[in-house]
Design a protein around this motif. Structure first.
Motif, PDB file in Angstrom:
ATOM      1  N   SER A 119       0.838  -1.200   0.000  1.00  0.00           N
ATOM      2  CA  SER A 119       0.000   0.000   0.000  1.00  0.00           C
ATOM      3  C   SER A 119       0.870   1.247   0.000  1.00  0.00           C
ATOM      4  O   SER A 119       1.995   1.242   0.494  1.00  0.00           O
ATOM      5  N   ASN A 120       0.323   2.309  -0.599  1.00  0.00           N
ATOM      6  CA  ASN A 120       0.981   3.619  -0.654  1.00  0.00           C
ATOM      7  C   ASN A 120       2.406   3.515  -1.193  1.00  0.00           C
ATOM      8  O   ASN A 120       3.372   3.790  -0.491  1.00  0.00           O
ATOM      9  N   LEU A 121       2.511   3.142  -2.446  1.00  0.00           N
ATOM     10  CA  LEU A 121       3.803   3.004  -3.106  1.00  0.00           C
ATOM     11  C   LEU A 121       4.186   4.294  -3.814  1.00  0.00           C
ATOM     12  O   LEU A 121       3.334   4.967  -4.388  1.00  0.00           O
ATOM     13  N   GLN A 122       5.480   4.620  -3.767  1.00  0.00           N
ATOM     14  CA  GLN A 122       6.025   5.680  -4.622  1.00  0.00           C
ATOM     15  C   GLN A 122       7.365   5.202  -5.160  1.00  0.00           C
ATOM     16  O   GLN A 122       8.232   4.787  -4.391  1.00  0.00           O
ATOM     17  N   ILE A 123       7.528   5.240  -6.474  1.00  0.00           N
ATOM     18  CA  ILE A 123       8.689   4.670  -7.145  1.00  0.00           C
ATOM     19  C   ILE A 123       9.340   5.706  -8.048  1.00  0.00           C
ATOM     20  O   ILE A 123       8.647   6.418  -8.777  1.00  0.00           O
ATOM     21  N   GLY A 124      10.670   5.776  -7.995  1.00  0.00           N
ATOM     22  CA  GLY A 124      11.445   6.554  -8.943  1.00  0.00           C
ATOM     23  C   GLY A 124      12.089   5.592  -9.915  1.00  0.00           C
ATOM     24  O   GLY A 124      13.088   4.955  -9.593  1.00  0.00           O
ATOM     25  N   MET A 125      11.529   5.459 -11.113  1.00  0.00           N
ATOM     26  CA  MET A 125      11.941   4.416 -12.046  1.00  0.00           C
ATOM     27  C   MET A 125      12.443   5.005 -13.350  1.00  0.00           C
ATOM     28  O   MET A 125      12.164   6.163 -13.684  1.00  0.00           O
ATOM     29  N   THR A 126      13.219   4.176 -14.079  1.00  0.00           N
ATOM     30  CA  THR A 126      13.771   4.625 -15.355  1.00  0.00           C
ATOM     31  C   THR A 126      13.371   3.749 -16.529  1.00  0.00           C
ATOM     32  O   THR A 126      13.584   4.137 -17.678  1.00  0.00           O
ATOM     33  N   ASP A 127      12.796   2.593 -16.274  1.00  0.00           N
ATOM     34  CA  ASP A 127      12.453   1.694 -17.376  1.00  0.00           C
ATOM     35  C   ASP A 127      11.376   0.721 -16.926  1.00  0.00           C
ATOM     36  O   ASP A 127      11.384   0.267 -15.777  1.00  0.00           O
TER      37      ASP A 127
END
Length: 200
Positions: A119-127
């Motif tokens: 729950s309550n995810l935050q992701i800094g992604m590139t691909d």
């Protein structure tokens, strides 16, 4: 780094259209005791990969931003938020060069009939790769008006949707935070052959 600053950063923004998101496992996640995101922690600059056969989530949003690494370097990322999600056949891995060669850490979970819950995810992604289905999607929304609790800056490009379904997905990311993460049938192992999760 402060992910609130990351989420609201105006420098080096990128407009990524229709990019959904996966999640990472507990080894690289910052737990949030009170369920509030974003949180503060230092990003190492080492990316990690994860994938699964299915992610089923609700309350999704995505906008561009910048991840500041501990070294001071900045990396453009897609910042994605999911209110709640279940993940089947999760695999996450990170591989680093060491004096002993390439050493990796691999975690699997949700592969014995009970999916991972988060729950309550935050992701800094590139691909990200996979098959995606969105429910009630808005593309081109203002980042300050997305439906998730975490929001971007006014005037920034964003998208959001009531639901997201990913199948056979894999991703590369620098950071993930979550309020809760339940890893059923978790298996963690160290590998010395440089291998990680298989590509989907």
């Amino acid at each position: 780094m402060n992910l609130k600053q990351l989420a609201k950063s105006r420098g080096g923004r990128i407009a990524m259209v229709a990019i959904p998101v996966g999640i990472a496992s507990a080894v690289v996640m910052g737990g949030v005791a009170q369920g509030a995101v974003p949180v503060s922690f230092s990003i190492s600059g080492t990316s990690f990969t994860m994938g699964g056969t299915e992610l089923n989530g609700s309350q999704f949003s995505q906008y561009g931003g910048v991840a500041k690494l501990q070294s001071g370097k900045e990396e453009p990322v897609a910042i994605a938020n999911i209110g709640s999600a279940t993940i089947t056949d999760l695999c996450q891995s990170v591989v680093q060069n060491t004096p002993l060669g390439k050493v990796g850490l691999v975690i699997t979970a949700g592969d014995a009939g009970t999916p991972v819950k988060a729950s309550n995810l935050q992701i800094g992604m590139t691909d990200l790769k996979g098959d995606a289905t969105f429910s009630n999607i808005r593309i081109g929304a203002d980042a300050s008006t997305v439906i998730t609790g975490a929001k971007g800056s006014a005037g920034d490009f964003a998208q959001d949707s009531q639901g997201i379904l990913l199948k056979n997905f894999s991703q590369v990311a620098y950071s993930t935070t979550a309020s809760t993460l339940q890893l059923t049938n978790m298996h963690l192992k160290v590998v010395t052959d440089g291998s990680g999760c298989p590509a989907n």
